[in-house]
Design a protein around this motif. Structure first.
Motif, mmCIF file in Angstrom:
data_model
loop_
_atom_site.group_PDB
_atom_site.id
_atom_site.type_symbol
_atom_site.label_atom_id
_atom_site.label_comp_id
_atom_site.label_asym_id
_atom_site.label_seq_id
_atom_site.Cartn_x
_atom_site.Cartn_y
_atom_site.Cartn_z
ATOM 1 N N GLU A 519 14.022 5.144 8.515
ATOM 2 C CA GLU A 519 14.792 5.833 7.478
ATOM 3 C C GLU A 519 13.921 6.915 6.830
ATOM 4 O OE1 GLU A 519 16.387 3.180 4.602
ATOM 5 O OE2 GLU A 519 17.286 1.843 6.101
ATOM 6 N N TRP A 520 14.433 8.141 6.817
ATOM 7 C CA TRP A 520 13.686 9.243 6.226
ATOM 8 C C TRP A 520 13.410 9.008 4.745
ATOM 9 C CZ3 TRP A 520 11.393 12.853 9.047
ATOM 10 C CH2 TRP A 520 11.875 13.132 10.328
ATOM 11 N N SER A 521 14.433 8.562 4.025
ATOM 12 C CA SER A 521 14.271 8.369 2.581
ATOM 13 C C SER A 521 13.244 7.283 2.273
ATOM 14 C CB SER A 521 15.614 8.012 1.940
ATOM 15 O OG SER A 521 16.147 6.833 2.513
ATOM 16 N N ARG A 522 13.260 6.237 3.082
ATOM 17 C CA ARG A 522 12.299 5.144 2.876
ATOM 18 C C ARG A 522 10.880 5.635 3.119
ATOM 19 N NH1 ARG A 522 12.510 -0.784 5.904
ATOM 20 N NH2 ARG A 522 10.583 -1.608 5.024
ATOM 21 N N LEU A 523 10.688 6.428 4.186
ATOM 22 C CA LEU A 523 9.365 6.949 4.501
ATOM 23 C C LEU A 523 8.825 7.796 3.341
ATOM 24 C CD1 LEU A 523 6.961 7.690 6.288
ATOM 25 C CD2 LEU A 523 8.402 9.431 7.388
ATOM 26 N N LYS A 524 9.647 8.710 2.851
ATOM 27 C CA LYS A 524 9.185 9.583 1.769
ATOM 28 C C LYS A 524 8.889 8.799 0.497
ATOM 29 C CE LYS A 524 11.439 13.815 3.362
ATOM 30 N NZ LYS A 524 12.399 14.891 3.032
ATOM 31 N N GLN A 525 9.736 7.811 0.193
ATOM 32 C CA GLN A 525 9.524 7.028 -1.009
ATOM 33 C C GLN A 525 8.233 6.214 -0.926
ATOM 34 O OE1 GLN A 525 11.115 7.303 -3.795
ATOM 35 N NE2 GLN A 525 9.868 5.741 -4.816
ATOM 36 N N GLU A 526 7.952 5.637 0.236
ATOM 37 C CA GLU A 526 6.721 4.845 0.393
ATOM 38 C C GLU A 526 5.476 5.732 0.288
ATOM 39 O OE1 GLU A 526 6.844 2.427 3.866
ATOM 40 O OE2 GLU A 526 8.489 1.166 3.117
ATOM 41 N N ILE A 527 5.573 6.967 0.799
ATOM 42 C CA ILE A 527 4.447 7.899 0.663
ATOM 43 C C ILE A 527 4.217 8.209 -0.819
ATOM 44 C CG2 ILE A 527 3.694 10.274 1.064
ATOM 45 C CD1 ILE A 527 5.044 10.127 3.806
ATOM 46 N N ARG A 528 5.296 8.485 -1.533
ATOM 47 C CA ARG A 528 5.162 8.771 -2.964
ATOM 48 C C ARG A 528 4.518 7.607 -3.704
ATOM 49 N NH1 ARG A 528 10.650 10.401 -2.449
ATOM 50 N NH2 ARG A 528 10.887 12.675 -2.295
ATOM 51 N N GLU A 529 5.004 6.395 -3.454
ATOM 52 C CA GLU A 529 4.503 5.227 -4.183
ATOM 53 C C GLU A 529 3.046 4.952 -3.864
ATOM 54 O OE1 GLU A 529 7.179 2.126 -3.108
ATOM 55 O OE2 GLU A 529 8.785 2.810 -4.454
ATOM 56 N N ALA A 530 2.686 5.044 -2.587
ATOM 57 C CA ALA A 530 1.301 4.755 -2.197
ATOM 58 C C ALA A 530 0.337 5.798 -2.768
ATOM 59 C CB ALA A 530 1.197 4.702 -0.669
ATOM 60 N N LEU A 531 0.718 7.071 -2.653
ATOM 61 C CA LEU A 531 -0.148 8.123 -3.176
ATOM 62 C C LEU A 531 -0.226 8.071 -4.706
ATOM 63 C CD1 LEU A 531 0.690 11.290 -1.028
ATOM 64 C CD2 LEU A 531 -1.467 10.034 -1.103
ATOM 65 N N SER A 532 0.909 7.831 -5.355
ATOM 66 C CA SER A 532 0.924 7.786 -6.817
ATOM 67 C C SER A 532 -0.009 6.706 -7.341
ATOM 68 C CB SER A 532 2.352 7.540 -7.314
ATOM 69 O OG SER A 532 2.386 7.483 -8.717
ATOM 70 N N LYS A 533 0.044 5.539 -6.727
ATOM 71 C CA LYS A 533 -0.819 4.434 -7.139
ATOM 72 C C LYS A 533 -2.295 4.778 -6.938
ATOM 73 C CE LYS A 533 -1.717 -0.473 -6.305
ATOM 74 N NZ LYS A 533 -1.338 -1.679 -5.510
ATOM 75 N N HIS A 534 -2.605 5.325 -5.759
ATOM 76 C CA HIS A 534 -4.000 5.638 -5.440
ATOM 77 C C HIS A 534 -4.545 6.751 -6.342
ATOM 78 C CE1 HIS A 534 -7.616 6.152 -3.071
ATOM 79 N NE2 HIS A 534 -7.358 7.456 -2.970
ATOM 80 N N LEU A 535 -3.763 7.818 -6.514
ATOM 81 C CA LEU A 535 -4.245 8.955 -7.300
ATOM 82 C C LEU A 535 -4.417 8.585 -8.765
ATOM 83 C CD1 LEU A 535 -2.102 11.831 -5.734
ATOM 84 C CD2 LEU A 535 -4.505 11.306 -5.301
ATOM 85 N N PHE A 536 -3.523 7.733 -9.279
ATOM 86 C CA PHE A 536 -3.669 7.316 -10.674
ATOM 87 C C PHE A 536 -4.910 6.446 -10.856
ATOM 88 C CE2 PHE A 536 -2.784 4.563 -14.341
ATOM 89 C CZ PHE A 536 -2.586 5.540 -15.308
ATOM 90 N N GLU A 537 -5.186 5.552 -9.885
ATOM 91 C CA GLU A 537 -6.374 4.703 -9.974
ATOM 92 C C GLU A 537 -7.652 5.535 -9.963
ATOM 93 O OE1 GLU A 537 -6.048 2.045 -6.692
ATOM 94 O OE2 GLU A 537 -4.662 0.663 -7.715
ATOM 95 N N LYS A 538 -7.638 6.633 -9.200
ATOM 96 C CA LYS A 538 -8.848 7.441 -9.051
ATOM 97 C C LYS A 538 -9.013 8.502 -10.153
ATOM 98 C CE LYS A 538 -10.440 5.687 -5.174
ATOM 99 N NZ LYS A 538 -11.779 5.076 -5.081
ATOM 100 N N THR A 539 -7.889 9.001 -10.688
ATOM 101 C CA THR A 539 -7.985 10.146 -11.600
ATOM 102 C C THR A 539 -7.332 9.932 -12.958
ATOM 103 O OG1 THR A 539 -5.912 11.160 -10.851
ATOM 104 C CG2 THR A 539 -7.908 11.694 -9.598
ATOM 105 N N ARG A 540 -6.512 8.864 -13.072
ATOM 106 C CA ARG A 540 -5.696 8.641 -14.275
ATOM 107 C C ARG A 540 -4.756 9.818 -14.542
ATOM 108 N NH1 ARG A 540 -6.588 4.144 -13.463
ATOM 109 N NH2 ARG A 540 -7.334 2.534 -14.864
ATOM 110 N N ARG A 541 -4.293 10.444 -13.463
ATOM 111 C CA ARG A 541 -3.309 11.520 -13.556
ATOM 112 C C ARG A 541 -2.124 11.195 -12.655
ATOM 113 N NH1 ARG A 541 -7.543 16.394 -12.252
ATOM 114 N NH2 ARG A 541 -9.161 15.773 -13.738
#
Length: 560
Positions: A519-541
């Motif tokens: 599913e295209w929508s599922r793929l994009k959503q999982e990318i957003r969630e994974a990146l959002s979590k990682h970037l916030f942990e590393k930068t608090r942004r």
């Protein structure tokens, strides 16, 4: 008995965007049709106008739009209104002329010509009501209040007003007319609340004119007078002071030029001499002590233009050593920080600053005594404070109570609240759809909270884009992931973060390609969630994350 409703679609619990509805039986009377300029959080929005949904549902009942004066908070939404409705527009000579300036700039409503010029002696009879007008004092000529006379009494809307016993004839209040209306049963009074917290009396316009002249005579260098374009009274005072101090006036800004030309054509601005106004291109031909630059800026607001002048970025005039920047308008509380920053920029550029409000209280809105005098003259049964934020409406309500209006007869409305007079009493009777319609470029109402939220995030933490090309048939990544950012981090200094982000995207994509159900929508959503979590942990942004997934259309072909 007449069934009467009063509805505010704007202009309550906010400063601007005035639009009030008076319904008498099946007839709808619209009082003012204004806009408001956006605050900082409305990123990219040009102006905000009222929501016309209720009027669209009842368009066949509208008898006309009645305007009190020519400021944007009273006429600015008219072009957008006339895109949807074809009803007559009533106003004084100058108000209609300025309304036409707004309308003719709009490519859709341009060409509308159902205007009707009124004056304080005009009475217009409709099926259930008679609409009349009374002259008021404001910072622009031809300012009036409106009375809608019904079988139950008059509904009176003051518009913007103050009382000034020394006002020149063009700006004088008609106290006799106001008293006459008050003696003939005012059912409800909708009154300007912007000065409801002011315990200091307004300085008379005569005293303000003297202050401006003293400043001009006691300044040796150039004077840059910052003024709101639609404050025609202040423009007149600047012109008069320039003539008496033997200075020439150089006007910058298209808005001001149009307004001044329109007002002069109608004899609402009196030019002391034909040689007073000189083209800006000739400014270098005059010594500094003979120069007054009249600056209003875009949309009639001068502060941003002063900043450009201080930074040397103004297209016509820049601040230099020895200039006096004379801010001839009283800035609102919300603008105090911006004005303070602007003053600092001006001093850095070599200029000095003087505000007219340093010595005098100069306002086009009545002080507490003015507001109470209006109530006493009108003698309303019911009182509805309008035109101001909630604290101002509340303060005005208390002033009304002090002069004898019982609390049960005072209504502080919100946008869309319906106040209905039926069976001999006024009561709150529900709500209609009301809110803000945001204008961005040529888009009307197509910007909502989600878009504004994204703009806010982009302005704070930037954007993070991940690009991947995949082949679902082969079940693999063809190219990428490639990650880029704008306004988030400096890439060269954060190479490890970028590499980690690439790997996260690669992992999520490969996991999705390995599933039977893709599913295209599922793929994009999982990318957003994974990146959002990682970037916030590393930068608090929390940047806006934009996955761009493309599918390869390449197919291997067998050679013949």
């Amino acid at each position: 008995m007449s069934d009467i409703k009063i509805i505010a679609l704007g202009g309550v619990r906010e400063n601007g965007k005035n639009l009030y509805i008076v319904e008498v039986e099946e007839e709808i009377y619209i009082l003012d049709c204004g806009l408001i300029y956006p605050e900082n959080e409305l990123l990219g929005i040009d102006v905000v106008i009222p929501d016309f949904s209720y009027l669209e549902e009842n368009s066949d009942r509208i008898v006309g739009v009645f305007l009190t004066h020519g400021h944007a908070d009273a006429i600015g939404a008219l072009p957008y209104f006339l895109q949807k409705f074809s009803v007559p527009v009533f106003g004084t000579e100058l108000t209609i002329a300025l309304a036409k300036l707004f309308v003719e700039k709009d490519h859709i409503s341009k060409g509308f010509d159902d205007y009707h010029i009124i004056d304080e002696n005009t009475e217009i009879e409709f099926g259930n009501s008679v609409v009349s007008f009374f002259k008021t004092t404001h910072t622009i000529p031809d300012s009036v209040g409106i009375a809608v006379k019904t079988d139950e009494g008059s509904i009176v809307y003051t518009g913007d007003f103050k009382f000034d016993q020394s006002a020149i004839p063009m700006y004088q209040t008609n106290f006799a007319k106001i008293s006459s209306i008050g003696e003939n049963n005012v059912l409800a009074l909708l009154s300007d609340s912007e000065g409801a917290e002011s315990t200091v009396e307004n300085a008379s316009d005569l005293k303000i004119a003297g202050e401006v002249l003293d400043t001009f005579r006691n300044t040796e260098g150039r004077i840059i007078a910052a003024c709101v374009a639609s404050n025609i009274l202040r423009v007149q005072q600047v012109l008069n002071a320039a003539e008496k101090s033997k200075r020439k006036v150089f006007i910058t800004g298209k808005d001001l030029e149009e307004i001044v030309k329109t007002a002069m054509k109608l004899n609402k601005i009196e030019l002391p001499s034909d040689e007073l106004i000189v083209p800006v291109k000739d400014i270098d031909n005059y010594p500094d002590n003979e120069i007054v630059v009249l600056e209003t800026g875009n949309l009639g607001e001068p502060i941003q233009s002063l900043q450009k002048m201080a930074l040397g970025r103004h297209r016509q005039v820049n601040i230099k050593e020895g200039d006096l920047i004379y801010i001839t308008t009283t800035t609102s509380t919300a603008m105090e920080t911006t004005v303070a920053k602007t003053e600092d920029m001006i001093y850095r550029a070599g200029g000095t600053v003087k505000q007219i409000s340093d010595n005098l209280k100069a306002s086009g809105h009545g002080s507490q005594k003015d507001l109470q005098l209006m109530i006493n003259l009108m003698k309303p049964t019911y009182f509805i404070p309008v035109k101001g934020q909630f604290r101002l409406l509340s303060a005005h309500a208390e002033l009304a109570n002090e002069v004898g209006i019982p609390h049960k007869n005072i209504f502080i409305p919100g946008k869309g609240d319906v106040m209905e007079y039926k069976d001999g009493r006024m009561r709150m009777a529900g709500q209609v759809e009301a809110g803000n319609t945001m204008i961005d470029g040529i888009g009307i109402g197509d910007i909502g909270n989600i878009v504004l939220r994204d703009r806010k995030l982009l302005s704070e933490d930037g954007i993070f884009v991940a690009v991947v090309t995949i082949s679902r048939k082969q079940g693999k990544i063809i190219s990428g992931p490639d990650v880029t950012t704008k306004g988030f981090v400096y890439v060269r200094a954060n190479e490890d973060l970028i590499k980690e982000s690439n790997e996260i995207v690669r992992t999520v994509v490969e996991e999705n390609l390995s599933r039977k159900e893709f599913e295209w929508s599922r793929l994009k959503q999982e990318i957003r969630e994974a990146l959002s979590k990682h970037l916030f942990e590393k930068t608090r942004r929390r940047p806006v994350i934009l996955p761009i997934i493309m599918e390869s259309s390449y197919r291997n072909k067998k050679r013949k």
